[in-house]
Design an enzyme around this catalytic site. Structure first.
Site, PDB file in Angstrom:
ATOM      1  N   ASP A 161       1.179   4.529   0.846  1.00  0.00           N
ATOM      2  CA  ASP A 161       1.743   4.672   2.457  1.00  0.00           C
ATOM      3  C   ASP A 161       2.843   4.247   3.088  1.00  0.00           C
ATOM      4  OD1 ASP A 161      -0.638   3.034   2.981  1.00  0.00           O
ATOM      5  OD2 ASP A 161      -0.672   4.450   4.912  1.00  0.00           O
ATOM      6  N   HIS A 174       0.765  -0.987   0.016  1.00  0.00           N
ATOM      7  CA  HIS A 174      -0.265   0.056  -0.055  1.00  0.00           C
ATOM      8  C   HIS A 174       1.452   1.048  -0.136  1.00  0.00           C
ATOM      9  CE1 HIS A 174      -3.852  -2.478   1.700  1.00  0.00           C
ATOM     10  NE2 HIS A 174      -3.915  -1.875   0.207  1.00  0.00           N
TER      11      HIS A 174
END
Length: 305
Positions: free
Chosen positions: A66, A64
């Site tokens: 982030d 992901h």
């Protein structure tokens, strides 16, 4: 010798004015391990005066954005700095293909240093790095996509023999190694000297476990059992338990329940949703279950003594 965790980012998907996306540096005896590499990691490394060149191992929990959007920027800077030493990246196997595409798209050319990718196993725990000073393991977490946690264990040290005892009991050099390893010593006259009288015990090995991102997951408890410091995501307050479940994240209370079941010494919660301007509600709920809890703060360092 240091065993210190520096928080570079403690926010979840969206950064805030006070919190960057997930990234941490663990300093184990002067070796620096980067855990996740969210956007802005370079800035935070510089702000915390951590030399990029000292980072030789990077651990990416999952793909992901982030948790890895800062990686290509960091690699680009290392190229500009003329790095020559190996860089080891432990991540999902797809990250190698994605990073290669980025480097080709940006026309970076050959980086000038080896980038060695180590694919993680997302189905069972595994030891991914071990030497005389540290053992690092990965273990599956429960998230929307394949995700791993990491545990860092300082290797046990030998006890220190008391020099005065060597002379007092005429201990030969060949016996010193056995005594450091825990053996008693038998004198020439048949008298046995207990090991406890001959050595200063070695300090207890220290440990750290990183668990982000994950829903409540009792399956990982054996992998983090007895850890000195546990970082566990606490994206939501207890009022948002339903959202936490739907998004495969945890509340602070759930993080506390895992810490308590694992008999962790201390809990550090993070990966906070940007909706929380004030973290006190999550922290208070967590501490009600597991009092030895702190909320991670960007640019703060937590030591295990």
């Amino acid at each position: 010798m240091p065993f210190q965790l520096t928080i570079l980012g403690s926010s979840s998907a969206m950064p805030t004015s006070e919190r960057y996306p997930t990234a941490q540096v663990l300093n184990v005896l002067g070796r620096f391990f980067l855990i996740d590499c969210g956007e802005g990691t370079q800035h935070q490394l510089r702000k915390n005066r951590i030399n990029y060149s000292k980072i030789n191992h990077i651990f990416i929990s999952h793909l992901h954005g982030d948790h890895f959007f800062g990686l290509i920027g960091l690699i680009s800077t290392l190229v500009l700095q003329g790095r020559r030493s190996e860089l080891h990246i432990y991540a999902h196997s797809e990250l190698q293909r994605y990073t290669k595409f980025q480097m080709e798209f940006l026309e970076m050319g050959e980086p000038g240093f080896p980038i060695i990718f180590h694919p993680l196993n997302f189905k069972k725990p595994q030891v991914i790095l071990e030497d005389k000073k540290i053992k690092i393991s990965s273990f599956p977490l429960k998230h929307r996509i394949a995700c791993c946690g990491f545990r860092f264990d300082e290797q046990p040290k030998e006890a220190n023999i008391i020099k005065e005892k060597i002379k007092a009991f005429d201990i030969p050099v060949r016996e010193i190694k056995n005594i450091k390893a825990g053996a008693d010593f038998q004198c020439g006259n048949g008298l046995t000297i207990p090991n406890s009288e001959l050595v200063i015990p070695a300090p207890k090995p220290r440990s750290y476990a990183f668990c982000s991102d994950t829903a409540y997951n009792e399956a990982m408890i054996p992998e983090i059992a007895g850890v000195d410091l546990l970082y566990h995501e606490a994206t939501f307050a207890e009022e948002e338990t339903k959202i936490a479940s739907e998004t495969y994240h945890s509340t602070g209370v759930q993080a506390a329940q895992i810490a308590m079941a694992a008999q962790a010494k201390k809990l550090l919660i993070g990966h906070f949703s940007a909706r929380y301007k004030d973290l006190s509600v999550i922290l208070e709920q967590t501490k009600n279950v597991f009092p030895a809890t702190e909320a991670a703060q960007d640019n703060s360092t937590y030591s295990i003594d």
